[in-house]
Design a protein around this motif. Structure first.
Motif, short mmCIF file in Angstrom:
data_model
loop_
_atom_site.label_atom_id
_atom_site.label_comp_id
_atom_site.label_asym_id
_atom_site.label_seq_id
_atom_site.Cartn_x
_atom_site.Cartn_y
_atom_site.Cartn_z
N GLY A 1 -12.02 11.12 4.95
CA GLY A 1 -11.13 10.47 3.99
C GLY A 1 -9.67 10.63 4.36
N VAL A 2 -9.28 11.83 4.81
CA VAL A 2 -7.90 12.06 5.21
C VAL A 2 -7.55 11.22 6.44
CG1 VAL A 2 -6.34 13.81 6.16
CG2 VAL A 2 -7.73 14.33 4.17
N LEU A 3 -8.45 11.14 7.39
CA LEU A 3 -8.20 10.32 8.58
C LEU A 3 -8.09 8.83 8.23
CD1 LEU A 3 -10.49 12.07 11.20
CD2 LEU A 3 -8.01 12.12 11.08
N MET A 4 -8.93 8.37 7.34
CA MET A 4 -8.86 6.96 6.91
C MET A 4 -7.54 6.69 6.19
SD MET A 4 -11.82 5.17 7.48
CE MET A 4 -11.77 3.99 6.18
N LEU A 5 -7.13 7.61 5.32
CA LEU A 5 -5.87 7.44 4.62
C LEU A 5 -4.69 7.44 5.59
CD1 LEU A 5 -4.47 7.25 1.86
CD2 LEU A 5 -4.36 9.74 1.87
N ALA A 6 -4.73 8.32 6.58
CA ALA A 6 -3.66 8.35 7.59
C ALA A 6 -3.62 7.04 8.37
CB ALA A 6 -3.87 9.53 8.53
N PHE A 7 -4.78 6.50 8.72
CA PHE A 7 -4.83 5.24 9.44
C PHE A 7 -4.27 4.10 8.60
CE2 PHE A 7 -7.19 1.31 10.38
CZ PHE A 7 -6.73 1.09 11.67
N ILE A 8 -4.61 4.05 7.33
CA ILE A 8 -4.13 2.98 6.45
C ILE A 8 -2.61 3.08 6.29
CG2 ILE A 8 -4.17 2.16 4.06
CD1 ILE A 8 -7.19 2.89 4.07
N VAL A 9 -2.10 4.28 6.07
CA VAL A 9 -0.65 4.45 5.92
C VAL A 9 0.06 4.07 7.22
CG1 VAL A 9 1.15 6.19 5.63
CG2 VAL A 9 -0.82 6.16 4.09
N TRP A 10 -0.49 4.48 8.35
CA TRP A 10 0.11 4.14 9.64
C TRP A 10 0.17 2.63 9.83
CZ3 TRP A 10 2.52 6.89 13.38
CH2 TRP A 10 2.74 6.24 14.59
N SER A 11 -0.91 1.93 9.51
CA SER A 11 -0.94 0.48 9.71
C SER A 11 0.00 -0.25 8.76
CB SER A 11 -2.36 -0.05 9.59
OG SER A 11 -2.84 0.12 8.28
N ILE A 12 0.17 0.26 7.56
CA ILE A 12 1.09 -0.38 6.61
C ILE A 12 2.54 -0.16 7.03
CG2 ILE A 12 1.99 -0.23 4.25
CD1 ILE A 12 -0.88 0.23 3.32
N VAL A 13 2.85 1.03 7.49
CA VAL A 13 4.24 1.36 7.80
C VAL A 13 4.66 0.82 9.16
CG1 VAL A 13 5.82 3.28 8.25
CG2 VAL A 13 4.26 3.40 6.32
N GLY B 1 4.80 -4.45 8.70
CA GLY B 1 4.91 -3.20 7.96
C GLY B 1 6.25 -3.03 7.27
N VAL B 2 6.33 -1.96 6.53
CA VAL B 2 7.50 -1.67 5.72
C VAL B 2 8.73 -1.39 6.59
CG1 VAL B 2 8.42 -0.07 4.01
CG2 VAL B 2 6.06 -0.79 3.86
N VAL B 3 8.54 -0.66 7.68
CA VAL B 3 9.68 -0.31 8.53
C VAL B 3 10.27 -1.55 9.19
CG1 VAL B 3 10.36 1.00 10.58
CG2 VAL B 3 8.78 2.01 8.95
N ARG B 4 9.43 -2.42 9.70
CA ARG B 4 9.93 -3.64 10.35
C ARG B 4 10.60 -4.55 9.32
NH1 ARG B 4 6.92 -7.52 14.63
NH2 ARG B 4 8.57 -9.04 14.79
N THR B 5 10.00 -4.70 8.16
CA THR B 5 10.57 -5.56 7.13
C THR B 5 11.93 -5.03 6.67
OG1 THR B 5 8.34 -6.11 6.40
CG2 THR B 5 10.13 -6.60 4.88
N ALA B 6 12.04 -3.72 6.50
CA ALA B 6 13.32 -3.13 6.07
C ALA B 6 14.39 -3.30 7.16
CB ALA B 6 13.12 -1.66 5.74
#
Length: 79
Positions: free
Chosen positions: A12-24, A29-34
């Protein structure tokens, strides 16, 4: 905690880290959009000031500033 719970917790922690990494850090992602939201108005204002439509203070996201086509065909033979 027994070993089954630990395994699923790690998964679960690895999946959450992967999802956050792909969003950011993904293309949309958030970083590129900002970054684009900040750099586009700055570059537009700079182009207005200089009168040059190609003038940029901040590079585009992913732009290295190197023209690859010209550099790939360099036949100088030196280092």
């Amino acid at each position: 905690m027994n070993s089954i719970k630990k395994v699923f917790l790690i998964i679960g922690v690895l999946m959450l880290a992967f999802i956050v990494w792909s969003i950011v850090f993904n293309d949309g992602g958030v970083v590129r959009t900002a970054y684009d939201a900040i750099s586009t108005p700055i570059n537009s204002a700079w182009q207005t000031v200089t009168g040059d439509p190609d003038a940029m203070l901040l590079p585009d996201w992913g732009d290295t500033g190197v023209d690859l086509e010209d550099n790939l065909n360099d036949q100088s033979g030196g280092f």
